[in-house]
Scaffold this active site. Structure first.
Site, PDB file in Angstrom:
ATOM      1  N   ASP A  25     -28.362  33.370   5.303  1.00 36.73           N
ATOM      2  CA  ASP A  25     -27.097  34.055   5.573  1.00 36.73           C
ATOM      3  C   ASP A  25     -25.966  33.486   4.716  1.00 36.73           C
ATOM      4  O   ASP A  25     -25.893  32.271   4.489  1.00 36.73           O
ATOM      5  CB  ASP A  25     -26.740  33.905   7.058  1.00 36.73           C
ATOM      6  N   ASN A  73     -31.224  46.002   7.384  1.00 40.63           N
ATOM      7  CA  ASN A  73     -30.561  45.829   6.089  1.00 40.63           C
ATOM      8  C   ASN A  73     -30.633  47.049   5.188  1.00 40.63           C
ATOM      9  O   ASN A  73     -29.919  47.131   4.174  1.00 40.63           O
ATOM     10  CB  ASN A  73     -31.146  44.621   5.344  1.00 40.63           C
TER      11      ASN A  73
END
Length: 247
Positions: A25, A73
């Site tokens: 991340d 995503n």
């Protein structure tokens, strides 16, 4: 310099996690801070995965599993998704060239059927090569979602049950054999860089008793020293797995 190692002569671990999982991340924010497109952050993040995977192997970690691309995503901008897929393809090509030399196993976990045919072929090839070796294994979660994994496993079990391929009461061990991660031990330590403190649909079944470590460091800036710090914190934890020590 590695400050951890596994006592290979005795075959015993020295407090080192056998399996580390990492949520990659902060790539986009890393790029934004530098006035770069988000795709630049993903490229740097991919290079950092290579560095951290090598470090994990060198200090004696047996498994590293990273969350590279979730089922959610796909909602991101097309340019960003395309860059991520190209990076994966390049990494798999390079991995195929080095797996034999380094005796590294590589496995992709997720809905592989949802990937482009070229990527599916590369995934199949890395799986085939990996079966030839023992040793460090890197797992890349791609087109992956923890809830989806459990649902898919339940469907596969139900199909086998209806076909008479499995009998008796369903156990946790048997159910685990239907997960993408079948045959891989549960993560001992889950690390999330980037400042968020949630697991975002990552390895929901597998992380039932994992130790969590959160840090504000963005993934592209996450170094071997940061990993050492996470391992030190892990070593200080009292893992009871629902039981009581010295009652």
């Amino acid at each position: 310099m590695a400050i951890f190692s596994r006592n290979k002569a005795a075959g015993e671990p020295t407090g080192l996690p056998r399996h580390i999982a990492i949520i990659l991340d902060g790539n986009g924010r890393w790029a934004k801070k530098r006035g770069l497109p988000r795709t630049a952050g993903h490229k740097e993040g991919a290079e950092n995965f290579r560095r951290i995977a090598t470090y994990c192997r060198d200090i004696g970690v047996e498994y590293l599993t990273v969350y590279a691309f979730s089922t959610e995503n796909w909602k991101r901008p097309q340019e960003e998704v395309s860059t991520l897929m190209k990076l994966l393809g390049r990494y798999l090509h390079e991995a195929i060239d080095t797996m034999a030399k380094d005796h590294i196993k590589l496995k992709v976990l997720g809905e592989v059927d949802g990937l482009a045919p070229e990527l599916q072929a590369l995934v199949e090839k890395t799986d085939r090569i990996s079966k030839e070796y023992d040793g460090f294994q890197a797992n890349i979660c791609l087109n992956y979602g923890g809830r989806d994994e459990i649902v898919q496993a339940a469907r596969r079990y139900a199909e086998d049950y209806a076909a008479g391929k499995t009998k008796g009461e369903l156990t946790e061990d048997e159910f685990e054999s239907y997960l993408f991660s079948a045959g891989i031990p549960a993560p001992d330590l889950l690390i999330r860089p980037g400042g968020e403190q949630r697991i975002s649909n990552f390895l929901l079944w597998q992380c039932a008793y994992s130790e969590f470590y959160f840090t504000d460091t963005l993934w592209p800036d996450f170094t071997s020293a940061d990993l050492d710090k996470a391992i030190e914190v892990y070593k200080s934890r009292d893992r009871r797995f629902g039981g009581v020590k010295n009652p």
